[in-house]
Structures are given as structure tokens and as C-alpha cells.
Motif scaffolding. Structure first.
Motif, PDB file in Angstrom:
ATOM      1  N   ARG A 154      60.341  31.381  31.043  1.00  0.00           N
ATOM      2  CA  ARG A 154      58.811  31.442  31.032  1.00  0.00           C
ATOM      3  C   ARG A 154      58.203  30.225  30.485  1.00  0.00           C
ATOM      4  O   ARG A 154      57.345  29.598  31.297  1.00  0.00           O
ATOM      5  N   ASP A 155      58.426  29.689  29.337  1.00  0.00           N
ATOM      6  CA  ASP A 155      57.920  28.484  28.818  1.00  0.00           C
ATOM      7  C   ASP A 155      57.975  27.252  29.779  1.00  0.00           C
ATOM      8  O   ASP A 155      57.572  26.595  29.911  1.00  0.00           O
ATOM      9  N   ARG A 156      59.537  27.249  30.290  1.00  0.00           N
ATOM     10  CA  ARG A 156      59.889  26.108  31.208  1.00  0.00           C
ATOM     11  C   ARG A 156      59.039  26.118  32.505  1.00  0.00           C
ATOM     12  O   ARG A 156      58.526  25.160  32.820  1.00  0.00           O
ATOM     13  N   ARG A 157      58.808  27.194  32.987  1.00  0.00           N
ATOM     14  CA  ARG A 157      57.915  27.342  34.024  1.00  0.00           C
ATOM     15  C   ARG A 157      56.443  26.917  33.644  1.00  0.00           C
ATOM     16  O   ARG A 157      55.765  26.344  34.417  1.00  0.00           O
ATOM     17  N   GLN A 158      56.005  27.643  32.678  1.00  0.00           N
ATOM     18  CA  GLN A 158      54.608  27.184  32.366  1.00  0.00           C
ATOM     19  C   GLN A 158      54.460  25.781  32.055  1.00  0.00           C
ATOM     20  O   GLN A 158      53.456  24.983  32.378  1.00  0.00           O
ATOM     21  N   ALA A 159      55.504  25.180  31.561  1.00  0.00           N
ATOM     22  CA  ALA A 159      55.293  23.637  31.288  1.00  0.00           C
ATOM     23  C   ALA A 159      55.377  22.939  32.540  1.00  0.00           C
ATOM     24  O   ALA A 159      54.963  21.839  32.457  1.00  0.00           O
ATOM     25  N   GLU A 160      56.011  23.370  33.559  1.00  0.00           N
ATOM     26  CA  GLU A 160      55.883  22.875  34.933  1.00  0.00           C
ATOM     27  C   GLU A 160      54.674  22.879  35.528  1.00  0.00           C
ATOM     28  O   GLU A 160      54.499  22.114  36.282  1.00  0.00           O
ATOM     29  N   GLN A 161      54.046  23.977  35.237  1.00  0.00           N
ATOM     30  CA  GLN A 161      52.656  24.280  35.994  1.00  0.00           C
ATOM     31  C   GLN A 161      51.543  23.382  35.165  1.00  0.00           C
ATOM     32  O   GLN A 161      50.513  23.309  35.885  1.00  0.00           O
ATOM     33  N   ILE A 162      51.722  23.166  33.887  1.00  0.00           N
ATOM     34  CA  ILE A 162      50.739  22.496  33.284  1.00  0.00           C
ATOM     35  C   ILE A 162      50.472  21.041  34.016  1.00  0.00           C
ATOM     36  O   ILE A 162      51.011  20.128  34.147  1.00  0.00           O
ATOM     37  N   ALA A 163      49.066  20.896  34.429  1.00  0.00           N
ATOM     38  CA  ALA A 163      48.561  19.721  35.074  1.00  0.00           C
ATOM     39  C   ALA A 163      48.458  18.542  34.054  1.00  0.00           C
ATOM     40  O   ALA A 163      47.341  18.966  32.991  1.00  0.00           O
ATOM     41  N   LEU A 164      48.779  17.717  34.105  1.00  0.00           N
ATOM     42  CA  LEU A 164      48.656  16.587  33.285  1.00  0.00           C
ATOM     43  C   LEU A 164      47.466  15.560  33.620  1.00  0.00           C
ATOM     44  O   LEU A 164      47.260  15.589  34.903  1.00  0.00           O
ATOM     45  N   PRO A 165      46.512  15.306  32.745  1.00  0.00           N
ATOM     46  CA  PRO A 165      45.356  14.867  33.162  1.00  0.00           C
ATOM     47  C   PRO A 165      45.725  13.425  33.801  1.00  0.00           C
ATOM     48  O   PRO A 165      46.351  12.574  33.276  1.00  0.00           O
ATOM     49  N   ILE A 166      44.925  12.922  34.838  1.00  0.00           N
ATOM     50  CA  ILE A 166      45.322  11.679  35.330  1.00  0.00           C
ATOM     51  C   ILE A 166      44.219  10.954  34.821  1.00  0.00           C
ATOM     52  O   ILE A 166      42.957  10.939  35.215  1.00  0.00           O
ATOM     53  N   GLU A 167      44.447   9.595  34.563  1.00  0.00           N
ATOM     54  CA  GLU A 167      43.500   8.550  34.030  1.00  0.00           C
ATOM     55  C   GLU A 167      43.035   8.142  35.269  1.00  0.00           C
ATOM     56  O   GLU A 167      43.427   7.695  36.192  1.00  0.00           O
ATOM     57  N   THR A 168      41.539   7.935  35.238  1.00  0.00           N
ATOM     58  CA  THR A 168      41.035   7.188  36.233  1.00  0.00           C
ATOM     59  C   THR A 168      41.311   5.684  36.304  1.00  0.00           C
ATOM     60  O   THR A 168      40.985   5.008  35.209  1.00  0.00           O
ATOM     61  N   PRO A 169      41.582   5.059  37.374  1.00  0.00           N
ATOM     62  CA  PRO A 169      42.026   3.818  37.317  1.00  0.00           C
ATOM     63  C   PRO A 169      40.875   2.863  37.027  1.00  0.00           C
ATOM     64  O   PRO A 169      39.770   3.304  37.366  1.00  0.00           O
ATOM     65  N   VAL A 170      41.014   1.968  36.412  1.00  0.00           N
ATOM     66  CA  VAL A 170      40.039   1.027  35.982  1.00  0.00           C
ATOM     67  C   VAL A 170      39.912  -0.039  36.848  1.00  0.00           C
ATOM     68  O   VAL A 170      40.826  -0.854  37.235  1.00  0.00           O
ATOM     69  N   VAL A 171      38.656  -0.102  37.546  1.00  0.00           N
ATOM     70  CA  VAL A 171      38.687  -1.158  38.816  1.00  0.00           C
ATOM     71  C   VAL A 171      37.722  -2.238  38.168  1.00  0.00           C
ATOM     72  O   VAL A 171      36.961  -2.297  37.649  1.00  0.00           O
ATOM     73  N   ILE A 172      38.648  -3.512  38.345  1.00  0.00           N
ATOM     74  CA  ILE A 172      37.882  -4.677  38.274  1.00  0.00           C
ATOM     75  C   ILE A 172      37.461  -5.306  39.437  1.00  0.00           C
ATOM     76  O   ILE A 172      38.309  -5.697  40.308  1.00  0.00           O
ATOM     77  N   LEU A 173      36.148  -5.518  39.333  1.00  0.00           N
ATOM     78  CA  LEU A 173      35.656  -6.221  40.605  1.00  0.00           C
ATOM     79  C   LEU A 173      35.845  -7.846  40.333  1.00  0.00           C
ATOM     80  O   LEU A 173      35.491  -8.348  39.440  1.00  0.00           O
ATOM     81  N   ALA A 174      36.276  -8.327  41.321  1.00  0.00           N
ATOM     82  CA  ALA A 174      36.279  -9.914  41.307  1.00  0.00           C
ATOM     83  C   ALA A 174      34.905 -10.408  41.768  1.00  0.00           C
ATOM     84  O   ALA A 174      34.294  -9.863  42.743  1.00  0.00           O
ATOM     85  N   THR A 175      34.414 -11.208  40.820  1.00  0.00           N
ATOM     86  CA  THR A 175      33.062 -11.893  40.963  1.00  0.00           C
ATOM     87  C   THR A 175      33.396 -13.280  41.873  1.00  0.00           C
ATOM     88  O   THR A 175      34.541 -13.940  41.637  1.00  0.00           O
ATOM     89  N   ARG A 176      32.594 -13.575  42.570  1.00  0.00           N
ATOM     90  CA  ARG A 176      32.770 -14.688  43.378  1.00  0.00           C
ATOM     91  C   ARG A 176      32.172 -16.067  42.458  1.00  0.00           C
ATOM     92  O   ARG A 176      31.442 -15.825  41.638  1.00  0.00           O
ATOM     93  N   SER A 177      32.996 -17.117  42.472  1.00  0.00           N
ATOM     94  CA  SER A 177      32.782 -18.060  41.627  1.00  0.00           C
ATOM     95  C   SER A 177      31.472 -18.899  42.331  1.00  0.00           C
ATOM     96  O   SER A 177      31.673 -18.945  43.479  1.00  0.00           O
ATOM     97  N   ARG A 178      30.874 -19.579  41.486  1.00  0.00           N
ATOM     98  CA  ARG A 178      29.838 -20.169  42.421  1.00  0.00           C
ATOM     99  C   ARG A 178      30.408 -21.411  42.961  1.00  0.00           C
ATOM    100  O   ARG A 178      31.460 -21.973  42.664  1.00  0.00           O
ATOM    101  N   ALA A 179      29.826 -21.639  44.047  1.00  0.00           N
ATOM    102  CA  ALA A 179      30.368 -22.684  44.937  1.00  0.00           C
ATOM    103  C   ALA A 179      30.314 -24.086  44.243  1.00  0.00           C
ATOM    104  O   ALA A 179      29.440 -24.194  43.588  1.00  0.00           O
ATOM    105  N   ARG A 180      31.324 -24.901  44.251  1.00  0.00           N
ATOM    106  CA  ARG A 180      31.086 -25.960  43.479  1.00  0.00           C
ATOM    107  C   ARG A 180      30.304 -27.131  44.387  1.00  0.00           C
ATOM    108  O   ARG A 180      30.297 -27.104  45.361  1.00  0.00           O
ATOM    109  N   LYS A 181      29.509 -27.784  43.587  1.00  0.00           N
ATOM    110  CA  LYS A 181      28.473 -28.695  44.186  1.00  0.00           C
ATOM    111  C   LYS A 181      29.639 -29.856  44.695  1.00  0.00           C
ATOM    112  O   LYS A 181      30.385 -30.277  44.084  1.00  0.00           O
ATOM    113  N   ARG A 182      29.040 -30.245  45.849  1.00  0.00           N
ATOM    114  CA  ARG A 182      29.692 -31.440  46.449  1.00  0.00           C
ATOM    115  C   ARG A 182      29.302 -32.837  46.014  1.00  0.00           C
ATOM    116  O   ARG A 182      27.952 -32.842  45.785  1.00  0.00           O
TER     117      ARG A 182
END
Length: 183
Positions: A154-182
């Protein structure tokens, strides 16, 4: 196939179907002599399994004999379907092992392993007869062992049913670099 009613040697097949999840074929037959209808089951026959008994004798493995022994110990909770499943599982395990001879002691152990999971009361009744438990302390110890086993499962079955928290993925937004001056 001989007719069970009149004994006529020739019968015809009326209908054939798979049975027991493809492990056998169920045939509906009819007798041309007396018009009796009956059902037969065909099962493939591989190497015969010999059971070595405690007294040193050997007998051929017999599903009906095993079913009879289990039914004597079975409680009402063990349905005919569950009983057939236990016997099918035991027979398949023996055949898969490839052994041509198996000790009756091992078959008894396999029955106990499966009954402990399927029907605990049938397990206890079978264990009392199989192990010749005549001491109340030995029965109490066996009951404690069964309770421990069921709690662990019974303990094994309960352990299998426990939902482990899923961490929300960290989203890193890429920022545009400024256009280089010509130049």
C-alpha cells in the motif's frame, strides 16, 4: 471427437472461437448420429511438466488438481475468474522457466505469493494447510507478516501516486542588441 452422449466416433465442428485470451480454442460441435451439441476446448500441449512430491513420487502437472486445492482454501472474495488467473499465471511461470520438473513445494509457494496479493483470507487458509500450522503463535506470526506485506504494498502504491511538483521553467528572453553604428 467422440460424442459424449451416444459415443459416435464422428462429430462436426459448428463454430470455433479463441478462448482464454488466445491460449485455447473453444469449439462448438454437433453429433450427426444423435444431434447432440457440446463444447470442447483445445489447448496447445508443450512438454509435460512433472511435479515432484514430498514423498519422492512424481505426477504430471494438473490444473484441475491445483484449482481444487486452492478452492478448498478460497474465500468468497476469490472469484472463479481470479482463481483461473492465478492458475494461468502459475502455469505460465512454470512453462517459461523451461523446467521439466518442479517441486510441489515451489508450486505451493507460488500459490501463496499470488493469493497474498489477490485474497488475503484465502492466503491464510491455504497457508494453514500447506505449512501445517497448528500452533496459534505460528498463525499469529504469519498474520503479522501478511499485514506487513500488505502495508508495504500500500505504501508503494501511494508513493507511486504522489504527484511531484514540477518547477516552472525559467524563461530567459533574449534581448536584441542594438544595431551597431556603421562607420
Amino acid at each position: 471427437m467422440r460424442c459424449p452422449s451416444c459415443g459416435h466416433a464422428d462429430t462436426r465442428v459448428i463454430d470455433s472461437r479463441e478462448a482464454e485470451d488466445g491460449a485455447s480454442i473453444r469449439r462448438r460441435r454437433g453429433c450427426d448420429e444423435c444431434d447432440e451439441r457440446f463444447t470442447t476446448f483445445e489447448r496447445s500441449e508443450s512438454a509435460r511438466i512433472q511435479v515432484s512430491k514430498r514423498d519422492g513420487t512424481r505426477q504430471e502437472f494438473d490444473r484441475r488438481k491445483l484449482a481444487s486445492a486452492i478452492e478448498k482454501a478460497a474465500s468468497t472474495a476469490l472469484t472463479p475468474g481470479a482463481l483461473a488467473g492465478v492458475i494461468d499465471d502459475i502455469e505460465a511461470t512454470i512453462r517459461q522457466s523451461g523446467a521439466s520438473e518442479v517441486p510441489s513445494r515451489r508450486i505451493g509457494e507460488m500459490v501463496l505469493e499470488r493469493l497474498a496479493d489477490v485474497d488475503p483470507m484465502s492466503y491464510l487458509r491455504f497457508k494453514i494447510v500447506y505449512a501445517k500450522l497448528d500452533d496459534p503463535d505460528a498463525l499469529y506470526d504469519e498474520l503479522a507478516l501478511l499485514i506487513k506485506r500488505r502495508e508495504d504494498a500500500r505504501d508503494r502504491r501511494q508513493a507511486e501516486q504522489i504527484a511531484l511538483p514540477i518547477e516552472t521553467p525559467v524563461v530567459i528572453l533574449a534581448t536584441r542588441s542594438r544595431a551597431r553604428k556603421r562607420r
